[in-house]
Design a protein around this motif. Structure first.
Motif, short mmCIF file in Angstrom:
data_model
loop_
_atom_site.label_atom_id
_atom_site.label_comp_id
_atom_site.label_asym_id
_atom_site.label_seq_id
_atom_site.Cartn_x
_atom_site.Cartn_y
_atom_site.Cartn_z
N ILE A 166 -1.03 -8.46 -3.62
CA ILE A 166 -1.89 -7.78 -3.25
C ILE A 166 -1.62 -6.31 -2.46
O ILE A 166 -2.59 -5.60 -2.44
CB ILE A 166 -2.78 -8.58 -2.15
CG1 ILE A 166 -2.17 -8.35 -0.75
CG2 ILE A 166 -3.38 -9.79 -2.47
CD1 ILE A 166 -2.61 -8.80 0.37
N ASP A 167 -0.36 -6.26 -2.66
CA ASP A 167 0.10 -4.89 -2.02
C ASP A 167 -0.37 -3.69 -2.79
O ASP A 167 -0.82 -2.53 -2.14
CB ASP A 167 1.81 -5.06 -1.86
CG ASP A 167 2.20 -3.66 -1.16
OD1 ASP A 167 1.81 -3.83 0.04
OD2 ASP A 167 2.89 -2.94 -1.55
N SER A 168 -0.28 -3.38 -4.04
CA SER A 168 -0.69 -2.36 -4.70
C SER A 168 -2.27 -2.04 -4.78
O SER A 168 -2.72 -1.10 -4.65
CB SER A 168 -0.22 -2.53 -6.16
OG SER A 168 -0.76 -3.59 -6.86
N ALA A 169 -3.06 -3.27 -4.58
CA ALA A 169 -4.05 -3.22 -4.36
C ALA A 169 -4.52 -2.65 -2.94
O ALA A 169 -5.70 -1.94 -2.97
CB ALA A 169 -4.86 -4.70 -4.46
N LEU A 170 -3.75 -2.78 -2.02
CA LEU A 170 -4.13 -2.19 -0.75
C LEU A 170 -3.99 -0.92 -0.89
O LEU A 170 -4.68 -0.15 -0.31
CB LEU A 170 -3.17 -2.88 0.20
CG LEU A 170 -3.48 -4.42 0.90
CD1 LEU A 170 -2.22 -4.92 1.78
CD2 LEU A 170 -4.57 -4.43 1.74
N ASP A 171 -2.78 -0.28 -1.48
CA ASP A 171 -2.43 0.96 -1.75
C ASP A 171 -3.66 1.58 -2.46
O ASP A 171 -4.29 2.78 -2.12
CB ASP A 171 -1.51 1.19 -2.64
CG ASP A 171 -0.09 0.95 -1.90
OD1 ASP A 171 0.06 1.09 -0.78
OD2 ASP A 171 0.96 0.59 -2.79
N LYS A 172 -4.42 1.03 -3.40
CA LYS A 172 -5.27 1.64 -3.97
C LYS A 172 -6.57 1.72 -3.37
O LYS A 172 -7.50 2.75 -3.32
CB LYS A 172 -5.86 0.78 -5.47
CG LYS A 172 -4.82 0.95 -6.36
CD LYS A 172 -5.03 0.14 -7.86
CE LYS A 172 -4.20 0.40 -8.76
NZ LYS A 172 -4.61 -0.53 -10.03
N LYS A 173 -7.12 0.74 -2.35
CA LYS A 173 -8.08 0.65 -1.72
C LYS A 173 -7.98 2.03 -0.64
O LYS A 173 -9.10 2.68 -0.66
CB LYS A 173 -8.17 -0.54 -0.92
CG LYS A 173 -9.28 -0.74 -0.01
CD LYS A 173 -9.35 -2.06 0.76
CE LYS A 173 -10.71 -2.21 1.78
NZ LYS A 173 -10.64 -3.42 2.40
N TRP A 174 -6.88 1.85 -0.01
CA TRP A 174 -6.75 3.11 1.08
C TRP A 174 -6.84 4.38 0.56
O TRP A 174 -7.35 5.15 1.16
CB TRP A 174 -5.84 2.55 1.95
CG TRP A 174 -5.96 1.24 3.00
CD1 TRP A 174 -7.33 0.69 3.13
CD2 TRP A 174 -5.13 0.15 3.25
NE1 TRP A 174 -7.09 -0.23 3.95
CE2 TRP A 174 -5.69 -0.45 4.12
CE3 TRP A 174 -3.84 0.40 3.35
CZ2 TRP A 174 -5.18 -1.79 4.49
CZ3 TRP A 174 -2.86 -0.80 3.89
CH2 TRP A 174 -3.88 -1.90 4.56
N ALA A 175 -6.24 4.64 -0.73
CA ALA A 175 -6.38 5.81 -1.29
C ALA A 175 -7.60 6.27 -1.73
O ALA A 175 -8.06 7.39 -1.53
CB ALA A 175 -5.25 5.78 -2.38
#
Length: 399
Positions: A166-175
């Protein structure tokens, strides 16, 4: 892990849990966004790095890990290296304590809890409530050479896979939130991993010979104050949900629901298991659904018992607990429990990988990542990370 049950008797305890059960009907749960079928299909399964002999993520954990031994140190270093190299946006902490054990002849034994967390960029630690995924990483002193594959090497690996997924999805969400002009300081959801030390008894399970790391961390976090004006007074109160994984990795697990105030989260996992099976994402054919209490209402869940485990010091301080442990009524724990057969060869790897996918889905729903999970990104990222993990492990082996 003790066969004994936690006995929360006494009028005060009964009143507390009855009140909590009633409050559950009045107070909504944490924000929780269900994933679509397409997003569930996109979730990655563990692959080569879960090989029990050569897998860069899993195999380093599959060794004796008694506190104070080289194997224990090696596994702790593996956790730290994994997060530093594979998940560099995560913060890492270690919480140290010492305690005398029945076999330490009056000497203090060191215990080290591993903590990793990720919060929205710029958020103060005291203002973020964290989903907290937990397993213990130590192993029993006896029988000699005990691996503890279900207890609890496999749960540690399941959590590591879920966080990586899920780490890259967290990046995308917060970006995306930043790009849309949303205040990231209003994003109060973070995520945290605890790998706790000293769960196992050194001689015989008791209130003093067990849960060494959990007892130390719960006490420490209960007294450690966050900055003034923080949303959460202490690190302990910032735990939105304490999800403890233990004794997982055998075929056909039986998972009971122990606490009415977290039964909704238990039911969410039961629903996810059912949906993932219908989509062909889970490979282990179950004799029955894993989550055997899903059809119960919260008021039917008995809150006056529970299996003794690392959650107890946190439960006693009011933390919301979801205990995921394989324990079948009238049957008990998995047959390999606390025997020499609790090794890698006795794991059911389809079940281990299914748990990894299930915990990924649960974490993604909790963190509301529906819009940000991408199948191709996951495939590419998994391949890149597995390659980097293999290189890292090879370098350590060469040294």
């Amino acid at each position: 892990m003790s066969t004994a049950y936690c006995d929360l008797r006494g009028l005060r305890g009964h009143i507390l849990y009855l009140c909590l059960g009633l409050l559950l009907l009045l107070i909504p749960g944490e924000a929780y966004e269900k994933l679509s079928d397409d997003r569930l299909k996109a979730l990655p399964r563990p692959s080569q790095d879960f090989d029990i002999h050569t897998g860069a993520l899993f195999s380093p954990i599959l060794q004796p890990r008694v506190p104070g031994t080289p194997g224990h140190t090696a596994v702790l270093e593996h956790f730290a290296s994994f997060f530093r190299t594979t998940l560099p946006q995560w913060e890492i902490e270690f919480q140290n304590s010492t305690a005398k054990t029945p076999i330490s002849h009056g000497k203090d034994v060191p215990f080290i809890n591993f903590i990793a967390y990720r919060d929205p960029p710029g958020a103060s630690k005291g203002d973020v409530g964290r989903l907290t995924l937990v397993a213990h990483y130590d192993s029993k002193l006896e029988p000699e050479g005990f691996i503890g594959a279900i207890d609890s090497a496999a749960p540690c690996a399941m959590i590591m896979h879920a966080m990586r997924s899920i780490d890259s999805a967290l990046d995308k969400k917060w970006a995306a939130m930043k790009e849309q002009g949303m205040d990231l300081l209003e994003e109060h959801h973070g995520i945290q991993v605890l790998f706790l030390d000293g769960e196992e008894a050194f001689k015989e399970w008791s209130t003093t010979d067990s849960l060494y790391g959990a007892r130390a961390l719960a006490e420490h976090w209960d007294t450690q104050m966050n900055p003034a004006m923080s949303t959460f007074k202490t690190p302990l109160s910032s735990i939105s949900l304490f999800v403890l994984l233990d004794l997982l990795g055998s075929k056909n697990p039986n998972i009971q629901s122990y606490y009415p105030t977290t039964h909704w989260a238990y039911q969410s996992l039961g629903s996810l298991e059912k949906r993932l099976r219908s989509l062909g994402k889970l490979k282990s054919p179950p004799a029955e659904p894993w989550f055997i209490d899903t059809s119960k209402d919260s008021h039917q869940v008995m809150a006056f018992g529970g299996i003794q485990d690392d959650h107890l010091p946190f439960l006693a301080r009011g933390v919301e607990i979801l205990h995921l442990i394989d324990f079948a009524p009238f049957k008990g724990f998995p047959s390999v429990w606390h025997t020499a057969d609790d090794d890698a060869e006795h794991l059911d790897m389809d079940t281990v990988k299914d748990w990894s996918v299930l915990m990924t889905a649960f974490a993604a729903e909790w963190m509301e990542l529906e819009e940000y999970l991408d199948h191709q990104d996951n495939v590419r990222r998994e391949g890149e990370l597995e390659e980097s993990e293999a290189i890292r492990l090879n370098k350590k082996t060469e040294l």
